[in-house]
Design an enzyme around this catalytic site. Structure first.
Site, PDB file in Angstrom:
ATOM      1  N   LEU A   1     -34.738 -45.172  -3.121  1.00  0.00           N
ATOM      2  CA  LEU A   1     -35.729 -43.999  -3.338  1.00  0.00           C
ATOM      3  C   LEU A   1     -34.804 -42.879  -3.424  1.00  0.00           C
ATOM      4  O   LEU A   1     -34.401 -42.506  -2.357  1.00  0.00           O
ATOM      5  CB  LEU A   1     -36.809 -43.853  -2.271  1.00  0.00           C
ATOM      6  N   ALA A   2     -34.723 -41.976  -4.475  1.00  0.00           N
ATOM      7  CA  ALA A   2     -33.891 -40.892  -4.533  1.00  0.00           C
ATOM      8  C   ALA A   2     -34.362 -39.859  -5.417  1.00  0.00           C
ATOM      9  O   ALA A   2     -33.552 -39.008  -6.097  1.00  0.00           O
ATOM     10  CB  ALA A   2     -32.493 -41.385  -5.170  1.00  0.00           C
TER      11      ALA A   2
ATOM     12  N   ARG B   1     -35.524 -29.891   3.028  1.00  0.00           N
ATOM     13  CA  ARG B   1     -34.976 -29.293   4.293  1.00  0.00           C
ATOM     14  C   ARG B   1     -33.359 -29.122   4.239  1.00  0.00           C
ATOM     15  O   ARG B   1     -32.759 -28.381   5.027  1.00  0.00           O
ATOM     16  CB  ARG B   1     -35.295 -30.086   5.340  1.00  0.00           C
TER      17      ARG B   1
ATOM     18  N   LYS C   1     -30.571 -33.843  -2.949  1.00  0.00           N
ATOM     19  CA  LYS C   1     -29.979 -34.260  -1.823  1.00  0.00           C
ATOM     20  C   LYS C   1     -28.999 -35.498  -1.768  1.00  0.00           C
ATOM     21  O   LYS C   1     -27.772 -35.396  -1.300  1.00  0.00           O
ATOM     22  CB  LYS C   1     -31.018 -34.556  -0.825  1.00  0.00           C
TER      23      LYS C   1
ATOM     24  N   GLN D   1     -39.220 -40.199 -11.334  1.00  0.00           N
ATOM     25  CA  GLN D   1     -40.772 -40.098 -10.830  1.00  0.00           C
ATOM     26  C   GLN D   1     -41.149 -38.570 -11.039  1.00  0.00           C
ATOM     27  O   GLN D   1     -40.377 -37.922 -10.664  1.00  0.00           O
ATOM     28  CB  GLN D   1     -40.717 -40.354  -9.272  1.00  0.00           C
TER      29      GLN D   1
ATOM     30  N   ASP E   1     -31.078 -41.526   1.281  1.00  0.00           N
ATOM     31  CA  ASP E   1     -30.325 -40.283   2.030  1.00  0.00           C
ATOM     32  C   ASP E   1     -30.087 -40.774   3.263  1.00  0.00           C
ATOM     33  O   ASP E   1     -30.029 -40.093   4.402  1.00  0.00           O
ATOM     34  CB  ASP E   1     -31.584 -39.080   2.191  1.00  0.00           C
TER      35      ASP E   1
ATOM     36  N   LYS F   1       3.840 -27.835 -12.703  1.00  0.00           N
ATOM     37  CA  LYS F   1       2.595 -28.279 -13.301  1.00  0.00           C
ATOM     38  C   LYS F   1       2.724 -29.100 -14.635  1.00  0.00           C
ATOM     39  O   LYS F   1       3.778 -28.714 -15.322  1.00  0.00           O
ATOM     40  CB  LYS F   1       1.977 -26.932 -13.706  1.00  0.00           C
TER      41      LYS F   1
ATOM     42  N   TYR G   1       4.036 -20.066 -21.597  1.00  0.00           N
ATOM     43  CA  TYR G   1       2.972 -19.743 -22.336  1.00  0.00           C
ATOM     44  C   TYR G   1       3.310 -18.447 -23.139  1.00  0.00           C
ATOM     45  O   TYR G   1       3.882 -17.586 -22.418  1.00  0.00           O
ATOM     46  CB  TYR G   1       1.805 -19.330 -21.151  1.00  0.00           C
TER      47      TYR G   1
HETATM   48  C1  UD1 Z   1     -39.413 -41.485   5.723  1.00  0.00           C
HETATM   49  C2  UD1 Z   1     -40.613 -42.328   6.198  1.00  0.00           C
HETATM   50  C3  UD1 Z   1     -40.375 -42.395   7.677  1.00  0.00           C
HETATM   51  C4  UD1 Z   1     -39.051 -42.998   8.010  1.00  0.00           C
HETATM   52  C5  UD1 Z   1     -38.020 -41.996   7.402  1.00  0.00           C
HETATM   53  C6  UD1 Z   1     -36.629 -42.578   7.673  1.00  0.00           C
HETATM   54  C7  UD1 Z   1     -42.473 -42.643   4.568  1.00  0.00           C
HETATM   55  C8  UD1 Z   1     -43.936 -41.898   4.483  1.00  0.00           C
HETATM   56  N1  UD1 Z   1     -41.910 -41.956   5.693  1.00  0.00           N
HETATM   57  O1  UD1 Z   1     -39.637 -40.320   5.917  1.00  0.00           O
HETATM   58  O2  UD1 Z   1     -41.513 -43.461   8.225  1.00  0.00           O
HETATM   59  O3  UD1 Z   1     -38.909 -42.941   9.556  1.00  0.00           O
HETATM   60  O4  UD1 Z   1     -38.103 -41.990   5.928  1.00  0.00           O
HETATM   61  O5  UD1 Z   1     -35.466 -41.814   7.389  1.00  0.00           O
HETATM   62  O6  UD1 Z   1     -41.976 -43.428   3.807  1.00  0.00           O
HETATM   63  N2  UD1 Z   1     -38.716 -40.037  -2.037  1.00  0.00           N
HETATM   64  C9  UD1 Z   1     -38.865 -40.149  -3.478  1.00  0.00           C
HETATM   65  N3  UD1 Z   1     -40.159 -39.668  -3.695  1.00  0.00           N
HETATM   66  C10 UD1 Z   1     -41.135 -39.137  -3.345  1.00  0.00           C
HETATM   67  C11 UD1 Z   1     -40.852 -38.840  -1.698  1.00  0.00           C
HETATM   68  C12 UD1 Z   1     -39.656 -39.211  -1.353  1.00  0.00           C
HETATM   69  O7  UD1 Z   1     -38.118 -40.702  -4.111  1.00  0.00           O
HETATM   70  O8  UD1 Z   1     -42.254 -38.651  -3.690  1.00  0.00           O
HETATM   71  C13 UD1 Z   1     -37.410 -40.553  -1.741  1.00  0.00           C
HETATM   72  C14 UD1 Z   1     -36.486 -39.108  -1.214  1.00  0.00           C
HETATM   73  O9  UD1 Z   1     -35.669 -38.912  -2.138  1.00  0.00           O
HETATM   74  C15 UD1 Z   1     -35.736 -39.812   0.122  1.00  0.00           C
HETATM   75  C16 UD1 Z   1     -36.694 -41.035   0.475  1.00  0.00           C
HETATM   76  O10 UD1 Z   1     -37.518 -41.154  -0.345  1.00  0.00           O
HETATM   77  O11 UD1 Z   1     -34.448 -40.490  -0.219  1.00  0.00           O
HETATM   78  C17 UD1 Z   1     -37.399 -40.607   1.985  1.00  0.00           C
HETATM   79  O12 UD1 Z   1     -38.219 -39.477   1.712  1.00  0.00           O
HETATM   80  P1  UD1 Z   1     -38.267 -38.284   2.790  1.00  0.00           P
HETATM   81  O13 UD1 Z   1     -39.022 -37.206   2.207  1.00  0.00           O
HETATM   82  O14 UD1 Z   1     -36.835 -38.049   3.117  1.00  0.00           O
HETATM   83  O15 UD1 Z   1     -38.964 -39.259   4.056  1.00  0.00           O
HETATM   84  P2  UD1 Z   1     -38.939 -38.677   5.447  1.00  0.00           P
HETATM   85  O16 UD1 Z   1     -39.740 -37.623   5.870  1.00  0.00           O
HETATM   86  O17 UD1 Z   1     -37.609 -38.852   6.025  1.00  0.00           O
HETATM   87 MG    MG Z   2     -35.642 -38.467   4.932  1.00  0.00          MG
END
Ligand code: UD1
Ligand code: MG
Length: 472
Positions: free
Chosen positions: A11-12, A18, A25, A85, A115, A361, A397
Site C-alpha cells: 500500500l503506497a 503528516r 512519502k 488508486q 511506510d 574531473k 573549456y
Molecule cells: C494504518 C492502520 C492502523 C495501523 C497503522 C500501522 C488502517 C485503517 N489503519 O494506519 O491500524 O496501526 O497503519 O502503521 O488500515 N494507503 C493507501 N491508500 C489509502 C490510504 C492509505 O495506499 O487510501 C497506504 C499509505 O500510503 C500507507 C499505508 O496505506 O503506506 C497506511 O496508511 P496510513 O494512512 O499511514 O495509515 P495509518 O493511519 O498509519
Molecule cells: Mg502509517
C-alpha cells in the site's frame, strides 16, 4: 501455506500528509534507500508469486522509482506491477484495488504498508511460521501507542477486532498492542470481506482493519504474531519519526561493518548508506559520509570530514581529511588529500598521489602519477609516473565546448603551467614552469611557452635615485 503461493500487495498510494512534504512519502529515504525500495527489498527474499504496488499520490514519480528498482539484479527475478488508486479512500479501498490487479493464482495475499522502513524479511517470515488461518497479522507492544490501530483481544486472548485511534473508546486507547498493517490473508476470505467494507467510521474511509472483525464474526481464525523488536514495525508518519528510524538503521549499518572488521573513529558521526561496502581492516574517521553505491576495499584509511558518493576506493588507499568524491575510482595504495575534490568520471590508477587543493574531473591518471599541490585536471588522461606541478591548470573549456588533452608517461609539467586543450604531450616530455601550452609537445622534448626573462641593470637607481637603493 508458503510465500510462493502468495501475492503481495504493497500500500503506497497515500500522500503522507503528516510528512508536510510534496514528495510522496514512500520516496523519502532512510540511509540512502527510499521507503518503497526498502519494502520491496524486505519482500524479495520470500520470492512471492508477484508484488502489486498500489500507487496514487505522485503516482508518476513512484512508478518511475519502481521501474528503476526493477532493473537492479536483486529484483530481476520478481514480478512487480503497479496499479493506481485514483482517490485515497482508505487502506481497505487500496487493498481492494490491489487485489483486483493480482494476476497470479495465489491462494494467499499478504498486505504490507509502504511506510515501514525497518521491516525486514525476518518479520515477514513470521507470517508463515504456523499453520494457515484466515488472517494472520504482525503486532507489537508500544509504550506510546498513540496514532496506531489497537488490537482488541477477547477474554480467551484471541484477536477480536482492530480499532483505530480515532474510533477508540478511552479504555481501548489504553491498549498498548498495536496493528502493524502487515497481514497474510486467505484470498477467498479477503475478496469477500473487502466487498463488505463500509466507511461507517470517524474518518469516513474504508478500513482494511475491519476485515478482522468480519473474520471473527464468521468464526474464522485470526492470529496476531507479536514482534518483540517493535522498531521493525514502526511506521514513519512524520519527518521526526523518519529521522529517528534512520538513526537506528544507521547504527545497525555501522555495527554490521564493525562486525566484519571495519573500525570507526567515532561511529556516532559516520553516515553510511545501506548499499555501501567496506573491506576488513579499513579505518573510517569521524564525520565521514559514505553514500550511494560506494565500495571501499580492505585496509583503506579515510581520515574523516569527507563526502564520498557512488565511488570505488581500492584497497590500501588513503583518503586524507576533508576530501569530496563523486562517481570516481581511487586505485589501490593511492593517497589523496587533504582537501581534494574528485568529480564524476575520475579514474585514478594505483599509487597515485594528489595533494591539497587538487580538483580532478572526467580524467584518468595512470599508475604512480602525482599532482601534489593546487591543480585542476579536467578532461585529460595522464600517463603513469607523470608529475603535474603545483598550480597547473588544464583549460578544458573554450567558452563553447569541452576539449580533451593527453599527457604521456613520465611527463614532468612544471609549476604554474596552463595546458590549453586539446593538446598532446608525449612520453617523457618536460614542460617548463609557467608555460602556456597551446601546441603538442612531442615525446622527449622540452616545451617552453612563456616570455623570456630580461634583467635591466641600473633600472631601479635611475627610477628612484642612488640613496633609495642603498637604504634597502
Ligand atoms: C494504518 C492502520 C492502523 C495501523 C497503522 C500501522 C488502517 C485503517 N489503519 O494506519 O491500524 O496501526 O497503519 O502503521 O488500515 N494507503 C493507501 N491508500 C489509502 C490510504 C492509505 O495506499 O487510501 C497506504 C499509505 O500510503 C500507507 C499505508 O496505506 O503506506 C497506511 O496508511 P496510513 O494512512 O499511514 O495509515 P495509518 O493511519 O498509519
Ligand atoms: Mg502509517
Amino acid at each position: 501455506v508458503n510465500s510462493s503461493n502468495t501475492s503481495f500487495i504493497v500500500l503506497a498510494a497515500g500522500k503522507g500528509t503528516r510528512m508536510k512534504s510534496e514528495l510522496p512519502k514512500v520516496l523519502h529515504k532512510v540511509c540512502g534507500k527510499s521507503l518503497i525500495e526498502r519494502t520491496l527489498a524486505a519482500i524479495a527474499p520470500l520470492a512471492p508469486a508477484e508484488i502489486v504496488v498500489v500507487v496514487g499520490y505522485g503516482a508518476k514519480l513512484v512508478e518511475s522509482e519502481i521501474a528503476e528498482i526493477k532493473t537492479r539484479p536483486e529484483f530481476s527475478s520478481l514480478t512487480i506491477t503497479t496499479i493506481r488508486q485514483e482517490t485515497q479512500n482508505g487502506t481497505g479501498d487500496a487493498a481492494r484495488i490491489g487485489l483486483a490487479a493480482c494476476a497470479a493464482a495465489s491462494e494467499y495475499i499478504a498486505i504490507v504498508p509502504g511506510d515501514v522502513p525497518l521491516l525486514g524479511q525476518a518479520e515477514l517470515r513470521l507470517l508463515y511460521n504456523e499453520s494457515a488461518v484466515a488472517v494472520r497479522l504482525l503486532s507489537c507492544y508500544l509504550a506510546e501507542p498513540r496514532g496506531f490501530g489497537r488490537i482488541i483481544r477477547n477474554a480467551a486472548n484471541h484477536v477480536e477486532r482492530i480499532v483505530e485511534e480515532a474510533d477508540a473508546s478511552e479504555s481501548e486507547r489504553k491498549v498498548t498492542e498495536i496493528n502493524s498493517s502487515v497481514y497474510l490473508l486467505e484470498r477467498t476470505f479477503l475478496a469477500q470481506a473487502l466487498g463488505a467494507l463500509t466507511p461507517a467510521n470517524a474518518q469516513g474511509e474504508l478500513y482494511l482493519t475491519d476485515v478482522v472483525s468480519q473474520a471473527t464474526a464468521e468464526a474464522r481464525v485470526v492470529d496476531a504474531v507479536v514482534v518483540k523488536d517493535a522498531q521493525r514495525l514502526a511506521g514513519a508518519n512524520t519527518i521526526v519519526e523518519l529521522s529517528a528510524l534512520e538513526q537506528l538503521q544507521r547504527r545497525r549499518i555501522v555495527e554490521s561493518h564493525q562486525l566484519s572488521g571495519v573500525s570507526f573513529e567515532d561511529p556516532q558521526t559516520v553516515y553510511v548508506d545501506e548499499q555501501v561496502q567496506i573491506g576488513a581492516d579499513s579505518w573510517i574517521g569521524a564525520n565521514s559520509r559514505l553514500y550511494g553505491r560506494t565500495t571501499i576495499g580492505s585496509s583503506v584509511v579515510i581520515e574523516g570530514d569527507c563526502r564520498i558518493v557512488d565511488s570505488e576506493i581500492q584497497s590500501g588507499a588513503v583518503i586524507k581529511l576533508g576530501s569530496y568524491l563523486a562517481e570516481s575510482v581511487v586505485g589501490a595504495n593511492s593517497a589523496i588529500g587533504p582537501f581534494v575534490q574528485l568529480r564524476p568520471g575520475t579514474v585514478l590508477g594505483a599509487e597515485v598521489k594528489l595533494g591539497n587543493f587538487v580538483e580532478v574531473k572526467n580524467s584518468k591518471l595512470g599508475v604512480g602519477a602525482k599532482a601534489n599541490h593546487l591543480a585542476y585536471i579536467g578532461d585529460a588522461s595522464v600517463g603513469g609516473g607523470s608529475n603535474i606541478g603545483a598550480g597547473t591548470i588544464f583549460c578544458n573549456y573554450d567558452g563553447v565546448k569541452k576539449h580533451h588533452s593527453q599527457v604521456g608517461e613520465n611527463v614532468f609539467i612544471g609549476s604554474n603551467s596552463v595546458v590549453v586543450s586539446p593538446v598532446e604531450i608525449g612520453d617523457s616530455a618536460y614542460i617548463a614552469a609557467g608555460s602556456t601550452i597551446t601546441k603538442d609537445v612531442p615525446s622527449g622534448t622540452l616545451g617552453i611557452g612563456r616570455a623570456r626573462q630580461t634583467n635591466i641593470e641600473g633600472w631601479v637607481e635611475r627610477k628612484r635615485g642612488k640613496q633609495d637603493v642603498k637604504k634597502k
